[in-house]
Scaffold this motif. Sequence first.
Motif, PDB file in Angstrom:
ATOM      1  N   GLU A   1       0.862  -1.179   0.000  1.00 12.53           N
ATOM      2  CA  GLU A   1       0.000   0.000   0.000  1.00 12.53           C
ATOM      3  C   GLU A   1       0.901   1.232   0.000  1.00 12.53           C
ATOM      4  O   GLU A   1       1.519   1.567   1.003  1.00 12.53           O
ATOM      5  N   LEU A   2       0.983   1.890  -1.144  1.00 14.09           N
ATOM      6  CA  LEU A   2       1.938   2.979  -1.341  1.00 14.09           C
ATOM      7  C   LEU A   2       1.266   4.336  -1.230  1.00 14.09           C
ATOM      8  O   LEU A   2       0.230   4.585  -1.844  1.00 14.09           O
TER       9      LEU A   2
ATOM     10  N   ARG B   1       1.610   5.152 -14.210  1.00 17.10           N
ATOM     11  CA  ARG B   1       2.630   4.142 -13.915  1.00 17.10           C
ATOM     12  C   ARG B   1       2.566   3.572 -12.497  1.00 17.10           C
ATOM     13  O   ARG B   1       3.470   2.842 -12.092  1.00 17.10           O
ATOM     14  N   THR B   2       1.540   3.911 -11.736  1.00 19.94           N
ATOM     15  CA  THR B   2       1.339   3.296 -10.423  1.00 19.94           C
ATOM     16  C   THR B   2      -0.087   2.764 -10.358  1.00 19.94           C
ATOM     17  O   THR B   2      -0.981   3.268 -11.052  1.00 19.94           O
ATOM     18  N   PRO B   3      -0.344   1.748  -9.527  1.00 19.11           N
ATOM     19  CA  PRO B   3      -1.699   1.189  -9.430  1.00 19.11           C
ATOM     20  C   PRO B   3      -2.701   2.218  -8.913  1.00 19.11           C
ATOM     21  O   PRO B   3      -2.346   3.174  -8.214  1.00 19.11           O
TER      22      PRO B   3
ATOM     23  N   GLU C   1      -1.873   5.926  -3.128  1.00 17.02           N
ATOM     24  CA  GLU C   1      -2.377   7.184  -2.590  1.00 17.02           C
ATOM     25  C   GLU C   1      -1.424   8.308  -2.989  1.00 17.02           C
ATOM     26  O   GLU C   1      -0.219   8.201  -2.787  1.00 17.02           O
ATOM     27  N   VAL C   2      -1.957   9.385  -3.560  1.00 17.17           N
ATOM     28  CA  VAL C   2      -1.143  10.525  -3.980  1.00 17.17           C
ATOM     29  C   VAL C   2      -1.496  11.726  -3.108  1.00 17.17           C
ATOM     30  O   VAL C   2      -2.655  12.131  -3.020  1.00 17.17           O
ATOM     31  N   ILE C   3      -0.468  12.270  -2.467  1.00 13.52           N
ATOM     32  CA  ILE C   3      -0.622  13.433  -1.589  1.00 13.52           C
ATOM     33  C   ILE C   3       0.262  14.545  -2.139  1.00 13.52           C
ATOM     34  O   ILE C   3       1.477  14.364  -2.286  1.00 13.52           O
TER      35      ILE C   3
ATOM     36  N   ALA D   1      10.170  -1.310  -8.901  1.00 15.94           N
ATOM     37  CA  ALA D   1      11.473  -1.299  -8.235  1.00 15.94           C
ATOM     38  C   ALA D   1      11.314  -1.105  -6.731  1.00 15.94           C
ATOM     39  O   ALA D   1      12.012  -1.735  -5.925  1.00 15.94           O
ATOM     40  N   ILE D   2      10.405  -0.238  -6.325  1.00 17.87           N
ATOM     41  CA  ILE D   2      10.139  -0.042  -4.892  1.00 17.87           C
ATOM     42  C   ILE D   2       9.619  -1.329  -4.279  1.00 17.87           C
ATOM     43  O   ILE D   2      10.113  -1.797  -3.238  1.00 17.87           O
ATOM     44  N   GLU D   3       8.631  -1.912  -4.917  1.00 19.53           N
ATOM     45  CA  GLU D   3       8.012  -3.127  -4.365  1.00 19.53           C
ATOM     46  C   GLU D   3       9.021  -4.262  -4.265  1.00 19.53           C
ATOM     47  O   GLU D   3       9.100  -4.959  -3.245  1.00 19.53           O
TER      48      GLU D   3
END
Length: 300
Positions: A2-3, A26-28, A32-34, A97-99
Amino acid sequence: MELSVVVSTLNDREQLLSCLDALAERTPDSSEVIVVNGPSSDGTTGVVRERADVDVLVEISERNPNVSRNAGLGVADGDVVAFLDGEYTVEPGWYDAIERSLETGSDVVAGPITGETPAERDPHTPRSVAGRRVFAFDADNVAFDRTVLSALDGFDEYLEVDGERDCAHRIAGLGFDVAWSAEMAVQSEFGADGGTPEPEWGTRYRSIAYRLSKNYGPRPGVLGRTAFRAARDGLSGIRRVVSGEVTPTDWFSDGVDVVANAAAGNRDGLRARYSDRSARRNPNGLSSRHDRAVRVYDRR
């Protein structure tokens, strides 16, 4: 995973829109975008509020990037929190890459910013400071497991610049692992056009002295690092005087700023060290205040 992605922006509306477009692509959808804005004067608030892909908009009144990061962290819900500057667009492999890095046991993962001046140090190579192996990273493209940020209490808001370097020292002190992933890349499409700005020497040396004295105390070897760096930069300044790039008066004025701010940073760093004697060494962190946000627009 959960990003939550905390995007900091200040008067760079057009770049921010490119950044948000890339994140949406490019993200699911579950990410969450803040956006932490401020204090911008270019209409950023209006265009961000019109976007359905921004979950939270936080308005702040301070220009300190560490305040911006902490303000975003304070409202983030994800178990992984990434920090991104609004001038950059993520590459297609960024999220994976993060995951992948965090799933293989890393606590923090950082990646390159392409299109900008190369970093001072090879990010693959740690430096040793008072027995610690410290891995440097850029806070404009980094992701943390949430437990690391909780242990750190976020970023130190005393610092106006180089908050990520202080954070790197504290991560090393707490024993967390930092990974580097070339696939976690972001692109700067605008950074190469304006040249390299002249450093603010006083602010830089206040930061250096503060973070070293706060994290390691009044050790001769640590104090010597600041003095050696100042001597090196002073010699570089003399070469610029000889070549006519700066005047002797400017060089002397910069030297006075370095000495005064290094002394102040050392003093404040020692005060901070004894103010927070825990391993996190952060008396000016996330939990220290609750008035960062001027306004919050939360559509979750």
